[in-house]
Design a protein around this motif. Structure first.
Motif, PDB file in Angstrom:
ATOM      1  N   THR A 170       0.828  -1.199   0.000  1.00 29.05           N
ATOM      2  CA  THR A 170       0.000   0.000   0.000  1.00 29.05           C
ATOM      3  C   THR A 170       0.867   1.256   0.000  1.00 29.05           C
ATOM      4  O   THR A 170       0.556   2.238  -0.686  1.00 29.05           O
ATOM      5  CB  THR A 170      -0.931   0.002   1.229  1.00 29.05           C
ATOM      6  N   ALA A 171       1.973   1.229   0.754  1.00 28.84           N
ATOM      7  CA  ALA A 171       2.888   2.380   0.781  1.00 28.84           C
ATOM      8  C   ALA A 171       3.499   2.619  -0.592  1.00 28.84           C
ATOM      9  O   ALA A 171       3.681   3.776  -1.013  1.00 28.84           O
ATOM     10  CB  ALA A 171       3.982   2.158   1.825  1.00 28.84           C
ATOM     11  N   VAL A 172       3.819   1.548  -1.318  1.00 32.96           N
ATOM     12  CA  VAL A 172       4.369   1.695  -2.666  1.00 32.96           C
ATOM     13  C   VAL A 172       3.333   2.306  -3.608  1.00 32.96           C
ATOM     14  O   VAL A 172       3.646   3.217  -4.392  1.00 32.96           O
ATOM     15  CB  VAL A 172       4.847   0.325  -3.198  1.00 32.96           C
ATOM     16  N   VAL A 173       2.110   1.837  -3.550  1.00 32.48           N
ATOM     17  CA  VAL A 173       1.051   2.387  -4.400  1.00 32.48           C
ATOM     18  C   VAL A 173       0.848   3.871  -4.091  1.00 32.48           C
ATOM     19  O   VAL A 173       0.737   4.705  -5.005  1.00 32.48           O
ATOM     20  CB  VAL A 173      -0.261   1.610  -4.214  1.00 32.48           C
ATOM     21  N   ASN A 174       0.812   4.230  -2.818  1.00 34.92           N
ATOM     22  CA  ASN A 174       0.615   5.633  -2.448  1.00 34.92           C
ATOM     23  C   ASN A 174       1.787   6.501  -2.892  1.00 34.92           C
ATOM     24  O   ASN A 174       1.590   7.640  -3.352  1.00 34.92           O
ATOM     25  CB  ASN A 174       0.413   5.754  -0.939  1.00 34.92           C
ATOM     26  N   ALA A 175       2.999   5.988  -2.766  1.00 32.04           N
ATOM     27  CA  ALA A 175       4.171   6.748  -3.212  1.00 32.04           C
ATOM     28  C   ALA A 175       4.159   6.925  -4.725  1.00 32.04           C
ATOM     29  O   ALA A 175       4.532   7.996  -5.240  1.00 32.04           O
ATOM     30  CB  ALA A 175       5.454   6.052  -2.764  1.00 32.04           C
ATOM     31  N   ALA A 176       3.729   5.898  -5.453  1.00 25.56           N
ATOM     32  CA  ALA A 176       3.619   6.015  -6.910  1.00 25.56           C
ATOM     33  C   ALA A 176       2.576   7.058  -7.287  1.00 25.56           C
ATOM     34  O   ALA A 176       2.768   7.836  -8.236  1.00 25.56           O
ATOM     35  CB  ALA A 176       3.257   4.658  -7.514  1.00 25.56           C
ATOM     36  N   ARG A 177       1.471   7.086  -6.565  1.00 27.31           N
ATOM     37  CA  ARG A 177       0.446   8.103  -6.831  1.00 27.31           C
ATOM     38  C   ARG A 177       1.003   9.508  -6.629  1.00 27.31           C
ATOM     39  O   ARG A 177       0.703  10.421  -7.408  1.00 27.31           O
ATOM     40  CB  ARG A 177      -0.753   7.889  -5.904  1.00 27.31           C
ATOM     41  N   SER A 178       1.808   9.686  -5.594  1.00 26.70           N
ATOM     42  CA  SER A 178       2.400  11.000  -5.343  1.00 26.70           C
ATOM     43  C   SER A 178       3.308  11.427  -6.486  1.00 26.70           C
ATOM     44  O   SER A 178       3.305  12.593  -6.909  1.00 26.70           O
ATOM     45  CB  SER A 178       3.195  10.973  -4.028  1.00 26.70           C
ATOM     46  N   VAL A 179       4.079  10.488  -7.013  1.00 18.59           N
ATOM     47  CA  VAL A 179       4.943  10.785  -8.155  1.00 18.59           C
ATOM     48  C   VAL A 179       4.111  11.220  -9.352  1.00 18.59           C
ATOM     49  O   VAL A 179       4.426  12.211 -10.030  1.00 18.59           O
ATOM     50  CB  VAL A 179       5.800   9.551  -8.512  1.00 18.59           C
ATOM     51  N   LEU A 180       3.051  10.492  -9.639  1.00 18.27           N
ATOM     52  CA  LEU A 180       2.220  10.811 -10.795  1.00 18.27           C
ATOM     53  C   LEU A 180       1.523  12.155 -10.608  1.00 18.27           C
ATOM     54  O   LEU A 180       1.359  12.907 -11.575  1.00 18.27           O
ATOM     55  CB  LEU A 180       1.197   9.699 -11.022  1.00 18.27           C
ATOM     56  N   ARG A 181       1.116  12.482  -9.390  1.00 18.20           N
ATOM     57  CA  ARG A 181       0.509  13.799  -9.140  1.00 18.20           C
ATOM     58  C   ARG A 181       1.518  14.909  -9.391  1.00 18.20           C
ATOM     59  O   ARG A 181       1.177  15.947  -9.982  1.00 18.20           O
ATOM     60  CB  ARG A 181      -0.014  13.873  -7.703  1.00 18.20           C
ATOM     61  N   ARG A 182       2.749  14.709  -8.936  1.00 21.21           N
ATOM     62  CA  ARG A 182       3.773  15.731  -9.163  1.00 21.21           C
ATOM     63  C   ARG A 182       4.050  15.901 -10.652  1.00 21.21           C
ATOM     64  O   ARG A 182       4.276  17.020 -11.122  1.00 21.21           O
ATOM     65  CB  ARG A 182       5.058  15.366  -8.411  1.00 21.21           C
ATOM     66  N   ARG A 183       4.038  14.812 -11.395  1.00 23.11           N
ATOM     67  CA  ARG A 183       4.247  14.916 -12.836  1.00 23.11           C
ATOM     68  C   ARG A 183       3.147  15.744 -13.488  1.00 23.11           C
ATOM     69  O   ARG A 183       3.405  16.589 -14.347  1.00 23.11           O
ATOM     70  CB  ARG A 183       4.272  13.522 -13.464  1.00 23.11           C
TER      71      ARG A 183
END
Length: 204
Positions: A103-116
């Motif tokens: 779940t932490a990996v999925v949330n961190a990936a979402r943060s990256v995509l939001r920043r992009r």
């Protein structure tokens, strides 16, 4: 209840399922349990043991979500850091370290995509790959075709399919990981499968 892989999508779903994993890798003389198996009768692994046993699997998961290996590695590092901040290096009080880490990996990936999206910056998905972590992390061309098609799905569709067909989670597990209703998981998967069939089926 798990929904079966549709017969109309056999080849690419098998490609995802054949990606190498490191589950049950021995660490310090013992095997870590498969993800989503609580440690009711013995202490959970330490953060170091979890890192050694699950890092490559989590990098592969992140790669499917963010498209490039350097970013995927950063995502996983951020996820492990989040686990450490919350539970320390002993992971005391964490019943299911594997599920929490995913779940932490999925949330961190979402943060990256939001920043992009916020920066309006586009990172070409297949440029700048550094030296591989190991032989098994290299993607065959057929896997790359699937990854390219996944990149054209919405974020939610992509997350659902990756968790279902690569991580092999049930509807209930996906719903818990993504914070969705089980009905939403099922309908999202159905729509995403239709899209992938159009994109990938034409070339087969």
């Amino acid at each position: 209840m798990q929904y079966a892989i549709p017969a109309a999508h056999p080849w690419w779903s098998r490609l995802l399922s054949r990606m190498p994993r490191t589950e049950d890798r021995p660490v310090r003389g013992r095997h870590l349990r498969a993800l989503d198996t609580p440690y009711d009768d013995e202490p959970p692994p330490t953060l170091t043991e979890l890192y050694r046993a699950r890092r490559l699997d989590m990098v592969r998961l992140a790669l499917f979500l963010v498209d490039d290996l350097p970013t995927a590695e950063d995502v996983v590092q951020d996820a492990f850091a989040a686990v450490c901040r919350m539970y320390g290096t002993s992971l005391d009080g964490l019943q299911d370290p594997g599920a929490y880490l995913r779940t932490a990996v999925v949330n961190a990936a979402r943060s990256v995509l939001r920043r992009r999206r916020t920066s309006r910056a586009y990172t070409p998905p297949h440029q700048g790959y550094g030296p591989p972590l190991d032989e098994g992390l290299l993607l065959a061309e057929e896997h790359r075709q699937v990854l390219d098609a996944l990149a054209q799905l919405t974020q939610r569709q992509r997350e659902v399919l990756v968790l279902r067909y690569w991580s092999e989670l049930s509807e209930a597990q996906i719903a818990q990981t993504l914070g969705l209703a089980r009905g939403t998981v099922k309908s999202t998967a159905s729509r995403a499968l239709d899209i992938l069939e159009k994109k990938l089926g034409a070339g087969r």
